[in-house]
Design a protein around this motif. Structure first.
Motif, PDB file in Angstrom:
ATOM      1  N   SER A   1       3.891   1.491  -1.095  1.00  0.00           N
ATOM      2  CA  SER A   1       4.541   1.571  -2.402  1.00  0.00           C
ATOM      3  C   SER A   1       3.597   2.162  -3.437  1.00  0.00           C
ATOM      4  O   SER A   1       3.996   3.000  -4.252  1.00  0.00           O
ATOM      5  N   ASP A   2       2.331   1.733  -3.401  1.00  0.00           N
ATOM      6  CA  ASP A   2       1.346   2.264  -4.342  1.00  0.00           C
ATOM      7  C   ASP A   2       1.113   3.762  -4.124  1.00  0.00           C
ATOM      8  O   ASP A   2       0.721   4.478  -5.050  1.00  0.00           O
ATOM      9  N   ASP A   3       1.340   4.234  -2.902  1.00  0.00           N
ATOM     10  CA  ASP A   3       1.145   5.644  -2.584  1.00  0.00           C
ATOM     11  C   ASP A   3       2.380   6.493  -2.894  1.00  0.00           C
ATOM     12  O   ASP A   3       2.351   7.713  -2.719  1.00  0.00           O
TER      13      ASP A   3
ATOM     14  N   PRO B   1       1.399  -8.160  -6.257  1.00  0.00           N
ATOM     15  CA  PRO B   1       0.125  -7.456  -6.119  1.00  0.00           C
ATOM     16  C   PRO B   1      -0.633  -7.927  -4.876  1.00  0.00           C
ATOM     17  O   PRO B   1      -0.469  -9.060  -4.422  1.00  0.00           O
TER      18      PRO B   1
ATOM     19  N   ARG C   1       5.392   4.581  -8.473  1.00  0.00           N
ATOM     20  CA  ARG C   1       4.390   4.503  -9.555  1.00  0.00           C
ATOM     21  C   ARG C   1       5.020   4.874 -10.889  1.00  0.00           C
ATOM     22  O   ARG C   1       4.736   4.254 -11.929  1.00  0.00           O
TER      23      ARG C   1
ATOM     24  N   ARG D   1       0.832  -1.205   0.000  1.00  0.00           N
ATOM     25  CA  ARG D   1       0.000   0.000   0.000  1.00  0.00           C
ATOM     26  C   ARG D   1       0.867   1.256   0.000  1.00  0.00           C
ATOM     27  O   ARG D   1       0.599   2.207  -0.752  1.00  0.00           O
TER      28      ARG D   1
ATOM     29  N   GLN E   1       6.991   2.000 -12.131  1.00  0.00           N
ATOM     30  CA  GLN E   1       6.141   0.925 -12.647  1.00  0.00           C
ATOM     31  C   GLN E   1       5.634   1.251 -14.042  1.00  0.00           C
ATOM     32  O   GLN E   1       5.543   0.367 -14.901  1.00  0.00           O
TER      33      GLN E   1
END
Length: 428
Positions: free
Chosen positions: A142-144, A171, A149, A140, A152
């Protein structure tokens, strides 16, 4: 025990390589620093996973420390901290490594503990479920992270087939459904002594370092039986772009836009081809006097930051030009980046510019050799990923041997200004 030093002329590094009867590779070097770093490296990362278990290599890195038959969960860390030592680990696409840094007088007692947690993790179900939440929180975060991002988006475009497009963390949908037995099977397949590089660097004689690592392994090895070893997947190389491939994204969390131009280039399996690309990246984007920085940021103010990188994974690399900038400047900056590439393809780099890059590279190598952990990481990485330490020691010389013609030839061969990947991420 018959350790053999790598034959070479006098140099900054002088490690000794020894093969244990189990197949374990031990690399040792004494340096006059009152510490010892023991680094255990494996050529095992997310690249050997398939989609159904994507993220298990990193998750296993967490579970390694959750106890063995000899050590209760948390006991390893407690003994490390009691002696003022430190421990940590990291997982990437091509490798995983675990390390401790300790005082020389504590090395003989702590080394077997690190061997035990690496080779004999219990992976208990209750700890597995607790640590799953930790990993999910890491995903989470990392996604923020805007930088993650952006990265990726780059690999999504850069790789169609190779597993480098998959996130190392995996994931959420996969991590939520992994089972402890899947991880035990993964560990059983990949964590064999013949696949481990144990690097010990610090202030004890080489023979003693090797003997301690050997005894540490033998004390904890137990009956490992004839477990089957994992079979590395077949990697299908990416072909060079044949046209400009564009990807545009929106990210409302950004304050300014990001853009990248990228080319598919050789990785470490074609090492000879990477040297000139490293120099090109340095010439273009490393330091305030680099070409792109001086032109686009310092003199014309078209970007807030700009850089160049040659990302060399084991099986394939990406050469990337990147910038942070205002959205209205994206088209112009793309054009100007291509102008700089074109200039490298048509004009020879000056002797002064090439000498500057060579000096930078040589100094970076020296500065990266100061501590036991610096050296242990250098040796572990090259031996695990490439199976050879020689390229690490020859790197500066290979860079210095490059000619202006070789730099121009690499730009012509790999950086096609009519065919590349383009990524733009705008905040609106």
């Amino acid at each position: 025990m018959t350790p053999t030093s790598i034959a070479s002329p006098p140099r900054l590094n002088a490690p000794t390589i020894h093969r244990h009867s189990s197949g374990l590779t031990i690399i040792a070097e004494q340096i006059p620093v009152d510490a010892i770093n023991l680094n255990l490296w494996l050529n095992v990362g997310s690249a050997v996973e398939d989609d159904e278990i994507n993220g298990i290599a990193h998750f296993l890195e967490h579970m390694i420390f959750k106890g063995t038959d000899r050590l209760k969960s948390g006991e390893f860390e407690a003994q490390i901290e009691q002696r003022g030592a430190v421990t940590n680990a990291a997982t990437s696409q091509d490798y995983t490594h675990y390390y401790i840094t300790t005082a020389p007088q504590d090395f003989a007692e702590l080394a077997p503990l690190q061997m035990d947690v690496l080779f004999n993790p219990r992976i208990p179900e209750d700890a597995f479920d607790r640590e799953r939440h930790v990993v999910l929180e890491e995903i989470r975060r990392s996604d923020d992270n805007a930088r993650r991002r952006t990265y990726q988006h780059m690999v999504d475009l850069g790789y169609d087939h190779l597993p480098y497009r998959r996130p190392v963390l995996g994931p959420t949908s996969v991590i939520e459904h992994l089972a402890p037995q899947q991880m035990r099977d993964f560990h059983s397949a990949w964590y064999h002594p013949q696949d481990v590089i144990a690097v010990a660097v610090g202030n004890l004689p080489v023979e003693k370092l090797i003997a301690i690592v050997e005894r540490g392994y033998e004390k904890t090895a137990g009956d490992r039986g004839d477990r089957g070893r994992g079979v590395s997947p077949t990697f299908r190389s990416e072909t060079a772009y044949t046209e400009v491939v564009r990807r545009n994204h929106l990210d409302k969390t950004l304050q300014q836009s990001r853009m990248m131009l990228l080319w598919r280039v050789p990785g470490l399996m074609e090492l000879e081809e990477t040297y000139a690309l490293d120099v090109l990246a340095n010439l273009l984007g490393h330091g305030r006097t680099a070409r792109l920085v001086k032109d686009l940021r310092e003199e014309r103010g078209l970007v807030n930051s700009v850089g160049a990188s040659n990302v060399s994974h084991q099986h394939q690399g990406l050469f990337c030009l990147s910038a942070h900038l205002q959205s209205e400047n994206i088209a112009q900056v793309e054009t100007e980046l291509l102008v700089h590439i074109d200039r490298l393809q048509t004009e020879l780099v000056s002797a002064a510019d090439l000498d500057k890059v060579c000096t930078q590279v040589a100094n970076q190598f020296v500065f990266g050799n100061e501590t036991p952990s610096d050296r242990a990481n250098l040796y572990g990485y090259y031996q695990a990923v490439m199976g050879d330490l020689t390229p690490a020691f020859e790197y500066s010389d290979r860079i210095r041997a490059l000619t202006p013609e070789a730099i121009r030839s690499a730009a012509q061969k790999y950086l096609n200004t009519k065919a590349y990947g383009f990524v733009a991420i705008r905040p609106e």
